[in-house]
Design a protein around this motif. Sequence first.
Motif: not given
Length: 528
Positions: A390-394, A407-417
């Motif tokens: 499934e594609p990542f859902d931001e 911090e939110w953007e960094a957490r989104k990046k981590d959860e995508r990776v």
Amino acid sequence: MASSNSGLIPPMDNDWEYLHGRVDPGQDESLNLVESVVVEVPETADLEQRNTLSSPIEHGESSNASQGVHDISASYPSPNGSCLTRLPSELIDLVLSFLGPVDLVKISSTCKLLSGHGKSDLSWQRHVQENVPGVVLTSPYPCSTFRELYIAHDPHWFLPKYKVWFCDYFLTGKLIITRYDPRRGCIEGYRLVAERLPPTFDPWEADDQVLIHSFNPRCRLHMDQPVLQLDALRLESLMASSTRTKPAHRFCAETPMHLEEQSPHGVFSNFLLTKPVEVRPNMQLWPPPTIPARHRVRNASQQAFVGSGHKPQTRKEVSNLAFRIRRWMEMTAGTGSTGLHLGEEVYTYATLDPKLYTPTEEKPFRGIWVGDYSGHGCEFLLMNQPDNEEPFDEASVIQAEDETVEEWEARKKDERVYRGRLEAIKLTGDPNIPRGEYTFISDDISSKGFVRTATEKQFRGARIVKSRGHVAARMFQDDKYIESQLIMVSHDRLAQYWVGFGHISFYERVNIDQFLSPANDPPPTSQC
């Protein structure tokens, strides 16, 4: 404890005494002291289906560009011949630039005008260049034109194009790098080896009963002994050969390799093309089902691969993802006597799809790595990160009240990776866990498998996730998975905490591209 102060690089088959905080994995009987854990490994049939990639255009098939040329002619009919020949010279060259080598030869045989354009060295230099990564060609040496050079090595250009090949040598396997040497005009392949300094053993700050094994490997090509070497055949020789043999013979015939003088006296090697097979139950195949591939070939034969079922008869049957090498010794009693054929072996090699070892922003751990396996030495691995279903859902990552935008953007990046499965598959192996088998599996590197963020100085800031280490007695007997933890130091360095053994070992990414240009080779060592 061993010291790492020595500047000497030890041989590959080093076997120092390794220290472990708990159980010594070098003793088969010790494995019974470590409890097994459940790991989700698909059944063989499901594994083969999951790891069969969609097939690209094969080596001998026509490309869509040839259909485009046909469409142009159909759209603009001309009473005085093909509209292609009525185009300006520059446009003809532009149209032909989209054709593959086989289609270029076909269109060159239609008329004198297109023959001149089809034999243009500009087109043929491009076709040679796209098959030799890491090398910038400025000359067609030893041929007079790039067209002749392409023909001289046809149909073997897939060897330097895919560059990474691993074989089915019993238990241990081999990993070779193939490349093109413009200085000699030959396609060559050398074994990739890794060497390391004597290890040190440092206690882990998080648990003083666990020892960290130092690991700073140096990878190089084993230049003393080429595995593969195909010299360019001049056009006159190819034409003379084609008049004596059937056209199909060039695909099923074995090509003798004239290796360098370093080869042991009396040892001979032949290169064999092979063809894909339709996978059936209980068929012995290479690459093994653990490694994703576009197609597979047989790696077992009662007739030593001499039958027509193993050898391609036409260009369309040629696999561009696998080949074989036949090696044997020949002993002669004297000049003119018939040689005695001894110790024949046939090894099957397969390549890796570049997608599997090319890291991306969302799959940064993909690649070819080298790992530390104690007394077994260094071994090469494929770090496989399968595509997420499934594609990542931001939108699923909601900003917390006490969280800044950064911090939110960094957490989104981590959860995508950090999501999905990470598999380490051996390209070379040892008597316990052989080539083609998993060495460890992390079922999910997301929050589902998250253990903690390291605070100790050795790994401060590293993400630690659950994993399962693969162990077995010698000859891959009684294999099982045991508890382990994967320490994600960086995208280029990982560590594995083997809980039951009480030690931590490392893995490092290998930069394959550094070995592709002969200009980067170290100077030969002088002989005393």
